[in-house]
Design an enzyme around this catalytic site. Structure first.
Site, short mmCIF file in Angstrom:
data_model
loop_
_atom_site.label_atom_id
_atom_site.label_comp_id
_atom_site.label_asym_id
_atom_site.label_seq_id
_atom_site.Cartn_x
_atom_site.Cartn_y
_atom_site.Cartn_z
N CYS A 167 38.79 26.55 42.97
CA CYS A 167 37.85 25.84 42.10
C CYS A 167 38.53 24.78 41.24
O CYS A 167 37.87 24.07 40.49
CB CYS A 167 37.09 26.83 41.21
N CYS A 196 39.98 34.95 38.74
CA CYS A 196 40.69 34.45 37.56
C CYS A 196 41.82 35.39 37.17
O CYS A 196 42.92 34.94 36.83
CB CYS A 196 39.73 34.29 36.39
#
Length: 135
Positions: A41, A111
């Protein structure tokens, strides 16, 4: 912008606190180890370590470009690693980070993996340093 009450449904208070008030954010002058990882991303995390004479992590800081989950994951990981030996810190898992945050939505678990990858790269970099250089 997502209303705060909707964020509270998806994220824990601890995750939001670390995202808004990250611990150990910044760089280290002359670190013993640095590692960086990114995601598809476009987010990235860089972790820097300093070791003391006993090879314990005396300082662990991060810089990041990304969402609150990326910042919070790196913040928690640096807190968890501080004071540990490299071997002890290497046993910290992405699941440990997620648990310490009180959970992450499934679409945000990458993440914690990104922060963990950057941290492992920093550890590997630090391990290659001559112990005499660390004194």
């Amino acid at each position: 912008m997502v209303p705060m009450e909707h964020m509270m449904d998806e994220f824990t208070e601890r995750m939001i606190d670390h995202a808004h008030n990250p611990r150990n954010l910044g760089s280290i002058a002359d670190p013993h180890g640095v590692g960086r990882a990114g995601s598809d991303c476009g987010d990235w995390v860089q972790v820097a370590l300093r070791l003391d004479e006993r090879r314990r992590i005396s300082e662990c800081r991060f810089t990041a470009y990304g969402c609150g989950s990326a910042v919070a994951s790196a913040s928690v990981l640096t807190e968890m690693a501080h004071g540990k030996t490299i071997g002890e810190a290497a046993r910290i898992t992405t699941e440990d980070v997620i648990t310490h945050l009180g959970g992450l939505p499934e679409h945000k678990t990458h993440c914690s993996q990104m922060s963990h990858s950057a941290f492992i790269a920093a550890e590997e970099s630090a391990q290659q340093r001559d112990p005499v250089e660390l004194a």
